[in-house]
Scaffold this motif. Structure first.
Motif, short mmCIF file in Angstrom:
data_model
loop_
_atom_site.label_atom_id
_atom_site.label_comp_id
_atom_site.label_asym_id
_atom_site.label_seq_id
_atom_site.Cartn_x
_atom_site.Cartn_y
_atom_site.Cartn_z
N GLY A 64 0.77 -1.23 0.00
CA GLY A 64 0.00 0.00 0.00
C GLY A 64 0.80 1.29 0.00
N PRO A 65 1.71 1.50 0.99
CA PRO A 65 2.40 2.79 1.05
C PRO A 65 3.41 3.00 -0.08
CG PRO A 65 3.31 1.29 2.67
CD PRO A 65 2.10 0.62 2.09
N ILE A 66 3.74 1.93 -0.82
CA ILE A 66 4.69 2.06 -1.93
C ILE A 66 3.93 2.10 -3.26
CG2 ILE A 66 6.69 1.05 -3.08
CD1 ILE A 66 7.31 -0.35 -0.39
N PHE A 67 3.27 1.00 -3.58
CA PHE A 67 2.54 0.93 -4.85
C PHE A 67 1.38 1.92 -4.88
CE2 PHE A 67 3.76 -3.51 -6.60
CZ PHE A 67 5.09 -3.25 -6.31
N GLY A 68 0.66 2.02 -3.76
CA GLY A 68 -0.47 2.95 -3.69
C GLY A 68 -0.03 4.39 -3.86
N ALA A 69 1.09 4.75 -3.21
CA ALA A 69 1.60 6.12 -3.31
C ALA A 69 2.09 6.42 -4.73
CB ALA A 69 2.74 6.33 -2.31
N ILE A 70 2.70 5.43 -5.36
CA ILE A 70 3.18 5.61 -6.74
C ILE A 70 2.01 5.87 -7.68
CG2 ILE A 70 4.24 4.38 -8.69
CD1 ILE A 70 6.12 3.06 -6.66
N MET A 71 0.96 5.09 -7.54
CA MET A 71 -0.22 5.32 -8.37
C MET A 71 -0.94 6.61 -8.00
SD MET A 71 -0.28 2.85 -10.57
CE MET A 71 1.52 3.11 -10.58
N SER A 79 -1.92 14.42 -3.57
CA SER A 79 -1.54 13.18 -2.90
C SER A 79 -0.72 13.48 -1.64
CB SER A 79 -0.74 12.29 -3.85
OG SER A 79 0.45 12.93 -4.28
N TYR A 80 0.12 14.52 -1.67
CA TYR A 80 0.90 14.89 -0.49
C TYR A 80 -0.03 15.23 0.69
CZ TYR A 80 5.07 15.60 -3.50
OH TYR A 80 6.11 15.45 -4.36
N LEU A 85 -2.37 14.67 6.03
CA LEU A 85 -3.56 14.87 6.85
C LEU A 85 -4.24 13.55 7.18
CD1 LEU A 85 -5.05 18.03 5.06
CD2 LEU A 85 -3.62 17.93 7.12
N GLY A 86 -4.27 12.65 6.20
CA GLY A 86 -4.87 11.35 6.44
C GLY A 86 -4.11 10.56 7.49
N SER A 87 -2.80 10.54 7.42
CA SER A 87 -1.99 9.78 8.37
C SER A 87 -2.15 10.32 9.79
CB SER A 87 -0.51 9.81 7.97
OG SER A 87 -0.28 9.12 6.76
N ILE A 88 -2.05 11.62 9.97
CA ILE A 88 -2.07 12.21 11.31
C ILE A 88 -3.46 12.15 11.95
CG2 ILE A 88 -1.77 14.35 12.64
CD1 ILE A 88 0.37 15.15 10.59
N VAL A 236 -8.79 6.14 -2.35
CA VAL A 236 -8.77 4.69 -2.27
C VAL A 236 -7.46 4.15 -2.83
CG1 VAL A 236 -9.88 2.56 -3.05
CG2 VAL A 236 -11.27 4.48 -2.32
N SER A 237 -6.92 4.80 -3.86
CA SER A 237 -5.68 4.35 -4.48
C SER A 237 -4.52 4.37 -3.49
CB SER A 237 -5.33 5.24 -5.68
OG SER A 237 -6.32 5.17 -6.67
N ILE A 238 -4.39 5.46 -2.73
CA ILE A 238 -3.28 5.56 -1.78
C ILE A 238 -3.54 4.70 -0.55
CG2 ILE A 238 -2.06 7.15 -0.23
CD1 ILE A 238 -2.34 9.29 -2.35
N ALA A 239 -4.75 4.70 -0.06
CA ALA A 239 -5.21 3.80 1.02
C ALA A 239 -4.22 3.69 2.18
CB ALA A 239 -5.55 2.43 0.44
N CYS A 240 -3.40 2.62 2.17
CA CYS A 240 -2.57 2.30 3.33
C CYS A 240 -1.60 3.40 3.71
CB CYS A 240 -1.80 1.00 3.08
SG CYS A 240 -2.87 -0.43 2.81
#
Length: 477
Positions: A64-71, A79-80, A85-88, A236-240
């Motif tokens: 997720g944090p690699i492939f999802g972030a790339i997409m 995406s940044y 904001l999503g993580s925190i 949903v793409s970035i998700a994890c």
């Protein structure tokens, strides 16, 4: 690079500020934990905090944090913001409270926690839903690493060989006590994954690419922007890398091994923040790749391989790719372990006996193999299963956030229930609109899809307000 640096610092500051705030709201104390009161030598085993952090990080990382972030980077600088904001405010908060509720309730699995706060019907639905999601995770997290391993051994060991090897590993890791394989091997894999992220981070500052800044352009830069709007597809793409319901299914594994409730801040909140940092790094690196090569490449494995080899050299690239291989494999085996424990809770089947573990595991592996064979038929099959996994993953986070919100209200935490209620409402809109827009869903026009999404938010909020008023209403003596 200025925006990237600000976002990186924001994640670190968020851990020390909002993370500590969440810990105070929950009220972590020195009461005995399940690792000490229910030690069984299989799943309840006290372990050091540093090791718990490493295992939790690797459990939740996956692809997720690699492939999802790339997409997700194809959507532009938005995406940044979602990663930070999503993580925190959503992902790490979700992970922390879910993990601590498991610690506080004897190491309960997620369906039991949801049932405790949302009712018996929700518990039954979540038992089925979560087990299906765990099997999906086990299936989709095989093909990627098996393909990368096959590339390393071209001409000698093919895809089928590595799939068999990974499944054999799954079986042993799922059946054996948590400290035999997971406790010994995972920290090493986590170090490889962190090395990869740190190496790419350093090279970002060495190369200092002219990345777009947040204040320059926040528009959708995806080549299929007309079909794939930022909301809800990017979320949903970035998700994890921002929030994931899957994380809450993994937290009970560590909740059963934690020596003190106060360790929840680094283990649960901290692991998600580190995952957000990894996602941010790869979103920036992918942005640089797209600037140099265009956005035609959709295979995240190729992008990872290209970036790591060109920036970290052959040896560094191999170590980095090994981290990418290890992450999904280790998420897959703990997914099966979580499924085993959830089914065991439902059947009330003691897991000290290896025979009882096999009774549960064999059917789970048979179903997973069937899904894997379907996904390997063609790229469309894998993409379909992956998208269903991604949507189910985010939908699960909605139920978890609402369960935490009910907990905060019941514990009379004042208006702090807004910490999880607001993310719950937002993710409700994301999940409903996604299933309306997505090809595997209803394929609606994005503009029309926002109507049922908004309706779902209004209904959810109305139900909560009615329940809240009923809960707060004084009872007659």
């Amino acid at each position: 690079m200025v925006s990237f640096t600000i976002c990186l610092l924001a994640l670190i500051v968020g851990y020390f500020t909002y993370g500590r705030f969440a810990q105070r709201v929950f009220g972590a104390d020195s009461r005995p934990t399940p690792a000490l009161t229910k030690a069984d030598g299989v799943d309840y085993i006290p372990m050091p905090t540093w090791k718990l952090f490493m295992i939790q990080f690797l459990n939740i990382a996956g692809l997720g944090p690699i492939f999802g972030a790339i997409m997700g980077a194809k959507f532009g600088t938005a995406s940044y913001l979602w990663i930070v904001l999503g993580s925190i405010f959503a992902g790490a908060t979700h992970d922390y409270f879910a993990g601590m509720l498991s610690v506080r309730n004897g190491g309960e699995n997620l369906p039991e926690i949801i049932g405790r706060y949302l009712g018996k019907q929700a518990k039954l639905v979540m038992r089925i839903f979560v087990v299906i999601l765990m099997v999906l995770v086990g299936a989709v997290f095989v093909a990627g690493p098996a393909g990368l391993l096959a590339n390393f051994t071209t001409g000698s060991l093919g895809l089928t060989f590595w799939i068999v090897v990974i499944f054999l590993y799954y079986i042993f890791a799922t059946l054996l006590p948590v400290d035999k394989i997971i406790g010994k091997v995972y920290p090493l894999f986590a170090i490889a994954l962190l090395f990869m992220a740190l190496g790419v981070l350093v090279m970002l500052y060495v190369h200092h690419p002219a990345l777009p800044e947040l204040w320059q352009n926040m528009s959708n830069t995806h080549p299929s922007a007309d079909k794939l709007p930022i909301f809800p597809i990017m979320f949903v793409s970035i998700a994890c890398g921002a929030i994931s319901g899957f994380h809450a299914t993994q937290s009970p594994l560590m909740a059963r091994c934690m020596k003190s409730e106060r360790n929840g801040h680094p283990v649960f909140y901290g692991a998600m923040i580190v995952e957000g940092i990894v996602a941010l790094i790869w979103a920036a690196a992918a942005t640089y790749f797209y600037q140099e090569n265009g956005m035609g490449e959709s295979n995240a494995s190729i992008i990872v391989n290209d970036i790591t080899k060109s920036w970290l050299g052959t040896v560094g690239g191999v170590l980095a790719v090994l981290g990418v291989i290890a992450a999904p494999i280790t998420s897959g085996d703990t997914a099966f372990r979580s499924a085993r424990l959830i089914v065991a809770d439902f059947l009330k089947l003691n897991q000290k006996s290896i025979a009882n573990r096999l009774i549960i595991c064999i059917p789970l592996f048979v179903v997973a193999v069937g899904l894997l064979l379907y996904s390997l038929k063609d790229a469309a099959g894998f993409d379909l299963i992956w998208r269903y996994f991604a949507w189910a993953n985010q939908t699960l986070s909605v139920f978890t956030l609402w369960a935490i919100t009910v907990f905060l209200v019941r514990e009379k935490k004042g208006f702090y229930y807004l910490m999880t209620m607001l993310p719950a409402l937002f993710m409700t809109s994301v999940c409903v609109s996604y299933i309306c827009v997505a090809p595997e869903g209803f394929g609606m026009n994005p503009a029309l899809a926002y109507i049922p999404a908004l309706s779902a938010v209004v209904v959810s909020l109305a139900c909560f307000v009615l329940w809240y008023n009923k809960t707060k209403r004084p009872t007659l003596a």
